[in-house]
Scaffold this motif. Structure first.
Motif, mmCIF file in Angstrom:
data_model
loop_
_atom_site.group_PDB
_atom_site.id
_atom_site.type_symbol
_atom_site.label_atom_id
_atom_site.label_comp_id
_atom_site.label_asym_id
_atom_site.label_seq_id
_atom_site.Cartn_x
_atom_site.Cartn_y
_atom_site.Cartn_z
ATOM 1 N N VAL A 36 -31.508 34.427 -12.068
ATOM 2 C CA VAL A 36 -31.902 33.716 -13.285
ATOM 3 C C VAL A 36 -32.727 34.584 -14.227
ATOM 4 O O VAL A 36 -32.962 34.204 -15.372
ATOM 5 C CB VAL A 36 -32.675 32.410 -12.962
ATOM 6 C CG1 VAL A 36 -31.752 31.406 -12.282
ATOM 7 C CG2 VAL A 36 -33.906 32.687 -12.121
ATOM 8 N N ALA A 39 -34.872 29.181 -14.089
ATOM 9 C CA ALA A 39 -34.345 28.478 -12.922
ATOM 10 C C ALA A 39 -34.361 26.963 -13.147
ATOM 11 O O ALA A 39 -33.450 26.259 -12.691
ATOM 12 C CB ALA A 39 -35.140 28.852 -11.677
ATOM 13 N N THR A 40 -35.364 26.481 -13.828
ATOM 14 C CA THR A 40 -35.462 25.051 -14.129
ATOM 15 C C THR A 40 -34.289 24.629 -15.017
ATOM 16 O O THR A 40 -33.690 23.569 -14.816
ATOM 17 C CB THR A 40 -36.804 24.724 -14.795
ATOM 18 O OG1 THR A 40 -37.854 25.103 -13.891
ATOM 19 C CG2 THR A 40 -36.927 23.242 -15.108
ATOM 20 N N VAL A 44 -31.335 26.066 -15.073
ATOM 21 C CA VAL A 44 -30.146 26.072 -14.214
ATOM 22 C C VAL A 44 -30.119 24.796 -13.392
ATOM 23 O O VAL A 44 -29.058 24.169 -13.249
ATOM 24 C CB VAL A 44 -30.156 27.326 -13.294
ATOM 25 C CG1 VAL A 44 -29.119 27.200 -12.183
ATOM 26 C CG2 VAL A 44 -29.932 28.589 -14.118
ATOM 27 N N ARG A 45 -31.250 24.394 -12.856
ATOM 28 C CA ARG A 45 -31.336 23.185 -12.016
ATOM 29 C C ARG A 45 -30.934 21.944 -12.804
ATOM 30 O O ARG A 45 -30.316 21.028 -12.254
ATOM 31 C CB ARG A 45 -32.761 23.021 -11.490
ATOM 32 C CG ARG A 45 -32.953 21.839 -10.582
ATOM 33 C CD ARG A 45 -34.343 21.871 -9.958
ATOM 34 N NE ARG A 45 -34.606 20.737 -9.134
ATOM 35 C CZ ARG A 45 -34.160 20.570 -7.898
ATOM 36 N NH1 ARG A 45 -33.429 21.492 -7.342
ATOM 37 N NH2 ARG A 45 -34.451 19.486 -7.211
ATOM 38 N N TYR A 55 -34.013 34.925 -8.272
ATOM 39 C CA TYR A 55 -32.886 34.069 -7.925
ATOM 40 C C TYR A 55 -33.286 32.601 -7.904
ATOM 41 O O TYR A 55 -34.374 32.258 -7.449
ATOM 42 C CB TYR A 55 -32.370 34.420 -6.522
ATOM 43 C CG TYR A 55 -31.637 35.728 -6.437
ATOM 44 C CD1 TYR A 55 -30.247 35.771 -6.409
ATOM 45 C CD2 TYR A 55 -32.332 36.933 -6.364
ATOM 46 C CE1 TYR A 55 -29.572 36.975 -6.313
ATOM 47 C CE2 TYR A 55 -31.657 38.138 -6.272
ATOM 48 C CZ TYR A 55 -30.288 38.152 -6.247
ATOM 49 O OH TYR A 55 -29.617 39.343 -6.157
ATOM 50 N N TYR A 56 -32.368 31.754 -8.322
ATOM 51 C CA TYR A 56 -32.499 30.316 -8.149
ATOM 52 C C TYR A 56 -32.197 30.011 -6.685
ATOM 53 O O TYR A 56 -31.178 30.453 -6.148
ATOM 54 C CB TYR A 56 -31.504 29.586 -9.059
ATOM 55 C CG TYR A 56 -31.410 28.112 -8.800
ATOM 56 C CD1 TYR A 56 -32.307 27.239 -9.394
ATOM 57 C CD2 TYR A 56 -30.435 27.588 -7.956
ATOM 58 C CE1 TYR A 56 -32.227 25.869 -9.157
ATOM 59 C CE2 TYR A 56 -30.353 26.230 -7.717
ATOM 60 C CZ TYR A 56 -31.252 25.378 -8.317
ATOM 61 O OH TYR A 56 -31.183 24.039 -8.076
ATOM 62 N N CYS A 57 -33.081 29.280 -6.014
ATOM 63 C CA CYS A 57 -32.905 28.948 -4.598
ATOM 64 C C CYS A 57 -33.308 27.494 -4.351
ATOM 65 O O CYS A 57 -34.149 26.956 -5.066
ATOM 66 C CB CYS A 57 -33.798 29.816 -3.706
ATOM 67 S SG CYS A 57 -33.554 31.584 -3.863
ATOM 68 N N THR A 58 -32.728 26.905 -3.325
ATOM 69 C CA THR A 58 -33.142 25.584 -2.883
ATOM 70 C C THR A 58 -33.409 25.626 -1.382
ATOM 71 O O THR A 58 -32.857 26.453 -0.663
ATOM 72 C CB THR A 58 -32.079 24.509 -3.193
ATOM 73 O OG1 THR A 58 -30.854 24.866 -2.556
ATOM 74 C CG2 THR A 58 -31.866 24.359 -4.691
ATOM 75 N N VAL A 68 -36.994 31.709 -6.812
ATOM 76 C CA VAL A 68 -37.621 30.513 -7.352
ATOM 77 C C VAL A 68 -37.101 29.387 -6.460
ATOM 78 O O VAL A 68 -35.976 28.937 -6.608
ATOM 79 C CB VAL A 68 -37.242 30.266 -8.823
ATOM 80 C CG1 VAL A 68 -37.939 29.022 -9.355
ATOM 81 C CG2 VAL A 68 -37.573 31.480 -9.686
#
Length: 134
Positions: free
Chosen positions: A69, A128-129, A131-132, A87-90, A15
C-alpha cells in the motif's frame, strides 16, 4: 538522473487490521518509539515471505498478506539508505506475543494509528484504510 544512487536496506512492514478493524502498533525497546510490525528483508528472501516472517517473529501473529500500500526511500540520520514497503494485512486474532524488540503494543482505530506513527508509516495506514474500505 539521480546524482547519487540510493544503496539501501529493505524494510518490510505490515498494516495489520484486527477482527474489529483496529490497527496494531508496537513500541520499540531501543527508543520507545511506535511503529508498524516488520523488519529487514534477508538476502535472497522473497518479499512476501520476509514480511510474514518478520511480523510472526515480532508479534506471534499469522497474517493474511495483502497488497503493498506504500513504498518510500530515504536516508536515515547516519546517511544510510533505506527503502520501505508497507503491506495491507489482516489477522483473525488479537493475542500478541511480543519479541524482545518491542516493549508494548496497542490496537488502535486507524485514524489514531495514523497520527501516532511517523510520516511514511502514517501514510501507509491511511493507504491501507482506503484499500480496506474498497
Amino acid at each position: 538522473m539521480t546524482e547519487r544512487p540510493l544503496r539501501a536496506t529493505v524494510s518490510l512492514r505490515g498494516v495489520l487490521f484486527g477482527p474489529g478493524g483496529e490497527v496494531l502498533v508496537v513500541r520499540r525497546t531501543t527508543d520507545e518509539g511506535w511503529e508498524l510490525p516488520g523488519g529487514r528483508l534477508g538476502a535472497e528472501e522473497d518479499a512476501d515471505e520476509g514480511v510474514a516472517r518478520e511480523i510472526a517473529e515480532e508479534t506471534g501473529l499469522d497474517v493474511e498478506l495483502g497488497q503493498p500500500v506504500h513504498a518510500v526511500a530515504w536516508r536515515n540520520d547516519d546517511d544510510n539508505g533505506r527503502f520501505g514497503v508497507y503491506y495491507y494485512c489482516t489477522v483473525t486474532e488479537r493475542a500478541v506475543s511480543l519479541s524482545d524488540e518491542h516493549i508494548e503494543y496497542e490496537w488502535l482505530a486507524p485514524s489514531t494509528a495514523e497520527t501516532r506513527l511517523s510520516g511514511p508509516q502514517g501514510e501507509a495506514v491511511s493507504n491501507a484504510t482506503e484499500v480496506r474500505e474498497e
